[in-house]
Write a protein that holds these residues in place. Structure first.
Motif, mmCIF file in Angstrom:
data_model
loop_
_atom_site.group_PDB
_atom_site.id
_atom_site.type_symbol
_atom_site.label_atom_id
_atom_site.label_comp_id
_atom_site.label_asym_id
_atom_site.label_seq_id
_atom_site.Cartn_x
_atom_site.Cartn_y
_atom_site.Cartn_z
ATOM 1 N N ALA A 5 1.030 -1.162 0.191
ATOM 2 C CA ALA A 5 0.034 0.004 -0.194
ATOM 3 C C ALA A 5 0.970 1.128 0.063
ATOM 4 C CB ALA A 5 -0.917 0.179 1.432
ATOM 5 N N ILE A 6 1.744 1.387 0.850
ATOM 6 C CA ILE A 6 2.731 2.625 1.078
ATOM 7 C C ILE A 6 3.519 2.653 -0.298
ATOM 8 C CG2 ILE A 6 4.736 3.341 2.280
ATOM 9 C CD1 ILE A 6 2.206 3.373 3.957
ATOM 10 N N ARG A 7 4.177 1.578 -0.842
ATOM 11 C CA ARG A 7 4.734 1.810 -2.117
ATOM 12 C C ARG A 7 3.947 2.192 -3.053
ATOM 13 N NH1 ARG A 7 7.433 -3.940 -1.771
ATOM 14 N NH2 ARG A 7 9.003 -3.182 0.019
ATOM 15 N N ASN A 8 2.750 2.057 -3.229
ATOM 16 C CA ASN A 8 1.718 2.316 -4.359
ATOM 17 C C ASN A 8 1.073 3.594 -3.851
ATOM 18 O OD1 ASN A 8 2.359 0.372 -6.596
ATOM 19 N ND2 ASN A 8 2.089 -1.015 -4.549
ATOM 20 N N ASP A 9 1.215 4.453 -2.719
ATOM 21 C CA ASP A 9 0.493 5.472 -2.557
ATOM 22 C C ASP A 9 -0.964 5.172 -2.463
ATOM 23 O OD1 ASP A 9 2.735 7.160 -2.291
ATOM 24 O OD2 ASP A 9 2.559 7.408 -4.383
ATOM 25 N N ASP A 30 -1.768 4.640 7.019
ATOM 26 C CA ASP A 30 -1.030 5.554 7.453
ATOM 27 C C ASP A 30 0.340 4.872 7.822
ATOM 28 O OD1 ASP A 30 -2.864 7.656 7.132
ATOM 29 O OD2 ASP A 30 -3.313 7.567 9.261
ATOM 30 N N ALA A 31 0.389 3.790 8.473
ATOM 31 C CA ALA A 31 1.297 3.149 8.885
ATOM 32 C C ALA A 31 2.451 3.889 9.581
ATOM 33 C CB ALA A 31 2.180 2.315 7.526
ATOM 34 N N GLU A 32 2.014 4.477 10.496
ATOM 35 C CA GLU A 32 2.782 5.567 11.449
ATOM 36 C C GLU A 32 4.149 4.601 12.149
ATOM 37 O OE1 GLU A 32 0.721 7.091 14.504
ATOM 38 O OE2 GLU A 32 -0.615 8.400 13.033
ATOM 39 N N CYS A 33 4.097 3.541 12.513
ATOM 40 C CA CYS A 33 5.194 2.842 13.061
ATOM 41 C C CYS A 33 6.118 2.154 12.054
ATOM 42 C CB CYS A 33 4.650 1.902 14.126
ATOM 43 S SG CYS A 33 4.247 0.209 13.818
ATOM 44 N N GLY A 34 5.701 2.144 11.080
ATOM 45 C CA GLY A 34 6.519 1.535 9.838
ATOM 46 C C GLY A 34 6.623 -0.131 9.881
ATOM 47 N N CYS A 54 1.305 0.250 16.370
ATOM 48 C CA CYS A 54 0.313 1.304 16.094
ATOM 49 C C CYS A 54 -1.076 0.538 15.707
ATOM 50 C CB CYS A 54 0.661 2.508 15.490
ATOM 51 S SG CYS A 54 0.867 2.239 13.766
ATOM 52 N N ALA A 55 -1.852 1.276 15.038
ATOM 53 C CA ALA A 55 -3.193 0.615 14.412
ATOM 54 C C ALA A 55 -3.525 1.283 13.484
ATOM 55 C CB ALA A 55 -4.201 0.413 15.543
ATOM 56 N N THR A 56 -2.648 2.002 12.450
ATOM 57 C CA THR A 56 -2.729 2.800 11.549
ATOM 58 C C THR A 56 -2.687 2.380 10.223
ATOM 59 O OG1 THR A 56 -0.779 4.117 11.577
ATOM 60 C CG2 THR A 56 -2.223 4.928 13.102
ATOM 61 N N CYS A 57 -2.657 0.988 10.019
ATOM 62 C CA CYS A 57 -2.666 0.212 8.764
ATOM 63 C C CYS A 57 -3.632 -0.520 8.858
ATOM 64 C CB CYS A 57 -1.151 -0.267 8.546
ATOM 65 S SG CYS A 57 -1.112 -1.613 9.527
ATOM 66 N N HIS A 58 -4.777 -0.299 9.239
ATOM 67 C CA HIS A 58 -6.008 -1.135 9.559
ATOM 68 C C HIS A 58 -6.889 -1.321 8.323
ATOM 69 C CE1 HIS A 58 -10.363 -1.346 11.631
ATOM 70 N NE2 HIS A 58 -10.054 -2.467 11.054
ATOM 71 N N VAL A 59 -7.078 -2.678 7.985
ATOM 72 C CA VAL A 59 -7.953 -2.977 6.678
ATOM 73 C C VAL A 59 -9.009 -4.143 7.014
ATOM 74 C CG1 VAL A 59 -6.085 -2.528 5.109
ATOM 75 C CG2 VAL A 59 -6.495 -4.753 5.948
ATOM 76 N N TYR A 60 -9.967 -4.115 6.133
ATOM 77 C CA TYR A 60 -10.957 -5.127 6.545
ATOM 78 C C TYR A 60 -10.654 -6.269 5.159
ATOM 79 C CZ TYR A 60 -13.275 -1.476 8.939
ATOM 80 O OH TYR A 60 -13.856 -0.479 9.784
ATOM 81 N N LEU A 68 -5.892 -11.052 -3.913
ATOM 82 C CA LEU A 68 -6.453 -10.547 -2.663
ATOM 83 C C LEU A 68 -7.252 -9.308 -2.556
ATOM 84 C CD1 LEU A 68 -6.669 -10.849 0.833
ATOM 85 C CD2 LEU A 68 -4.424 -9.607 0.943
ATOM 86 N N VAL A 69 -8.362 -9.205 -1.686
ATOM 87 C CA VAL A 69 -9.123 -7.677 -1.827
ATOM 88 C C VAL A 69 -9.158 -7.422 -0.356
ATOM 89 C CG1 VAL A 69 -11.224 -6.757 -2.312
ATOM 90 C CG2 VAL A 69 -10.403 -8.735 -3.775
ATOM 91 N N VAL A 70 -8.849 -6.321 0.062
ATOM 92 C CA VAL A 70 -9.053 -5.622 1.294
ATOM 93 C C VAL A 70 -9.537 -4.206 1.035
ATOM 94 C CG1 VAL A 70 -7.127 -6.661 2.158
ATOM 95 C CG2 VAL A 70 -6.769 -4.470 1.417
ATOM 96 N N SER A 71 -10.305 -3.807 2.151
ATOM 97 C CA SER A 71 -11.116 -2.405 2.070
ATOM 98 C C SER A 71 -10.238 -1.598 3.194
ATOM 99 C CB SER A 71 -12.576 -2.495 2.541
ATOM 100 O OG SER A 71 -13.026 -3.421 1.732
ATOM 101 N N THR A 72 -10.163 -0.230 2.787
ATOM 102 C CA THR A 72 -9.568 0.402 4.006
ATOM 103 C C THR A 72 -10.917 1.275 4.802
ATOM 104 O OG1 THR A 72 -9.487 2.250 2.274
ATOM 105 C CG2 THR A 72 -7.509 1.035 2.646
ATOM 106 N N PRO A 73 -10.371 1.293 6.147
ATOM 107 C CA PRO A 73 -11.540 1.909 6.948
ATOM 108 C C PRO A 73 -11.925 3.486 6.666
ATOM 109 C CG PRO A 73 -9.805 1.527 8.227
ATOM 110 C CD PRO A 73 -9.221 1.129 6.808
ATOM 111 N N GLU A 74 -12.685 3.923 7.252
ATOM 112 C CA GLU A 74 -13.077 5.499 6.985
ATOM 113 C C GLU A 74 -12.001 6.128 7.562
ATOM 114 O OE1 GLU A 74 -17.216 7.560 8.111
ATOM 115 O OE2 GLU A 74 -17.669 5.453 7.366
ATOM 116 N N ARG A 75 -11.431 5.874 8.725
ATOM 117 C CA ARG A 75 -10.356 6.701 9.316
ATOM 118 C C ARG A 75 -9.341 5.540 9.866
ATOM 119 N NH1 ARG A 75 -13.330 10.098 13.955
ATOM 120 N NH2 ARG A 75 -11.293 10.104 14.787
ATOM 121 N N GLN A 76 -8.245 5.833 10.020
ATOM 122 C CA GLN A 76 -7.231 5.161 10.818
ATOM 123 C C GLN A 76 -7.379 5.655 12.180
ATOM 124 O OE1 GLN A 76 -5.856 2.269 9.865
ATOM 125 N NE2 GLN A 76 -6.163 2.517 7.753
ATOM 126 N N GLY A 77 -7.147 4.852 13.399
ATOM 127 C CA GLY A 77 -7.002 5.436 14.681
ATOM 128 C C GLY A 77 -6.548 6.638 15.044
#
Ligand SMILES: Cc1cc2nc3c(=O)[nH]c(=O)nc-3n(C[C@H](O)[C@H](O)[C@H](O)COP(=O)(O)OP(=O)(O)OC[C@H]3O[C@@H](n4cnc5c(N)ncnc54)[C@H](O)[C@@H]3O)c2cc1C
Lengths: 106, 342
Positions: free
Chosen positions: A28-32, A37-41, A46-52, A97-106
């Motif tokens: 996701a990060i490589r492809n913008d 968010d992936a704050e912690c890399g 953290c919990a900022t790369c959450h997907v369904y 694989l198919v994943v959805s991103t949430p409305e916001r990251q934590g």
């Protein structure tokens, strides 16, 4: 390479090619991909790369480890299909694989 | 208010870089005061990843965040830093005689010749829960810390979270509040098993309530909470009546008061030169993750190097007459005496 599709909350789809051995977050990060968010890399700190994970794929992808569950406590709108994308390793079996991103990251 | 402490150096931040700065300053006979908003040393290493391995600390093939912190504390012991934990440095003023006055939210004051900002990504602060509109209730009905337990006497309190803070406050407020409800996403808790057992006993005795689900909406007007809407795993929702909510969603780093110190800032980072790691204000240095210069890498290794060069420049500022002789710890009996090994 494995194909991964990200669906944003508005329903827009983006499909990217990902290298087996890397993670869904890294793809996701490589492809913008917006909404990851992936704050912690990628350290599961953290919990900022959450997907369904799409229902069709939950079995193949599997569930979160206890440490990941702990982190999910900090995420927004957690559902039974929730995962942190930095903890999903891409394998050839996950091609498509198919994943959805949430409305916001934590 | 306590008496103003007069000193040569105050280090803002007890992360790995602030800790190593104590060492480099100590070799030059400078004792430091170290202030951190956290209740213990280690910064990100101790707070965010104590058990995770770090592989790029020179000569330590692998070390965890907590081990690195413990090792640093061991290494700086001879220099007896004075730690001030659970204190946020809020104010920095220039004094007429080229000194600085630092103040903390706990009322401590330092009159110091040199300020070393080793504030990393900023102060650790409670994370705002991901509930839309929560800002409007903050301070009135939504609290991120308990300052006075009495404030909750006779109230309906909803505590959200599954870690130690959530469980500790559930246990502490249960005897005082009209009713305590603990809300958590799942029936598994990160908190110490002993607290979890005590909490479950109170639930079984009918003293408190435990609800599984996620808070999705706050109901009330003008910041006064009436109820919280909770979503269950199956998507259905219900309301829990509450006067106060205490959400515990972990900590996040925010630049905080540093933004108000009149320093030049560049995207929340403090620009410095790469000879002394001094800011555009002489006497104020910035090292570690908080600084910015061409080629900067946010690595612990880089912060250590910055601490060494900063210490040289700080020593010259503290005593301009002083001749600093370059020495190795291996061979200098003078340094070894300071380290307590000679
Ligand atoms: C998950 C993760 C993995 C990492 N892995 C590595 C790795 O493998 N290798 C590596 O080199 N780096 C790694 N890092 C980065 C490394 O942790 C940072 O570079 C390092 O912590 C920076 O140290 P610091 O002392 O500058 O700041 P920090 O560790 O951020 O500490 C700063 C401290 O200052 C305090 N503070 C700030 N403002 C104030 C104020 N106004 N008043 C009081 N206190 C204040 C904060 O509370 C904090 O405790 C990783 C980071 C994370 C999150």
């Amino acid at each position: 390479m494995a194909k991964i599709t990200f669906i944003d909350p508005a329903g827009e789809q983006r499909t990217v090619q990902a290298e087996p051995g890397s993670t869904v977050m890294e793809a996701a990060i490589r492809n913008d991909i917006p909404g990851i968010d992936a704050e912690c890399g990628g350290a599961c700190s953290c919990a900022t790369c959450h997907v369904y994970v799409d229902e069709q794929w939950t079995e193949k992808v599997g569930g979160p480890e206890p440490m990941e569950e702990d982190m999910l406590d900090f995420a927004y709108d957690v559902r039974p299909t929730s995962r942190l994308s930095c903890q999903i390793k891409i394998t050839p079996e996950l091609d498509g694989l198919v994943v959805s991103t949430p409305e916001r990251q934590g | 208010m306590t008496e103003t402490i007069k000193t040569d150096v105050v280090i803002v931040g007890a992360g790995p870089v602030g800790l190593f700065a104590v060492f480099e300053l100590g070799l030059l006979d400078i004792r430091a005061h170290v202030v951190d908003i956290l209740d213990r040393p280690g910064g990100q290493c101790a707070e965010l990843y104590p058990e995770k391995p770090i592989y790029d600390i020179p000569a330590l093939p692998v070390v965890t965040g907590q081990q690195l912190t413990d090792n640093l504390l061991e290494q700086i012991k001879p220099f007896q830093p004075t730690f001030h934990f659970s204190e946020m440095v809020t104010g920095l003023e220039r004094l007429p005689d080229d000194r600085f006055l630092l103040s903390t939210n706990g009322g401590e004051r330092f009159d110091t010749k040199v300020v070393v900002i080793a504030a990393g990504g900023g102060s650790f602060q409670p994370k705002r829960p991901p509930i839309p509109g929560v800002e409007a209730f903050e301070g009135k009905s939504v609290h991120y810390a308990v300052r006075r337990m009495e404030a909750f006497r006779g109230r309906h309190v909803l505590i959200v979270g599954g870690g130690d803070s959530a469980l500790d406050w559930t246990l502490n407020l249960a005897p005082l509040a009209a009713r305590v409800t603990l809300l958590h996403r799942r029936d598994a808790f990160r908190a110490a098993p002993d607290s979890v057992n005590k909490m479950r006993a109170l639930v079984d005795a009918g003293v408190i309530d435990l609800t599984l689900g996620q808070a999705v909406e706050l109901i009330g007007e003008n910041g006064v909470l009436e109820a919280v809407r909770v979503k269950r795993d199956d998507g259905s929702t219900h309301e829990i009546a509450a006067d106060d909510m205490l959400p515990f969603f972990g900590l996040t780093m925010k630049l905080g008061p540093i933004a108000d110190w009149g320093l030049q800032l560049n995207e929340n980072l403090v620009p410095v030169d790469t000879e002394k790691f001094e800011t555009t204000t002489p006497g104020i240095f910035a090292i570690g993750d908080i600084n910015a210069y061409p080629g900067k890498l946010k690595l612990i290794l880089s912060g250590f190097h910055e601490a060494a060069l900063m210490a040289q420049a700080a020593a010259r500022r503290i005593d301009p007459e002083r001749r600093i002789v370059f020495q190795y710890t291996t061979s200098s009996s003078n340094l070894q005496k300071k380290l307590g090994v000679a």
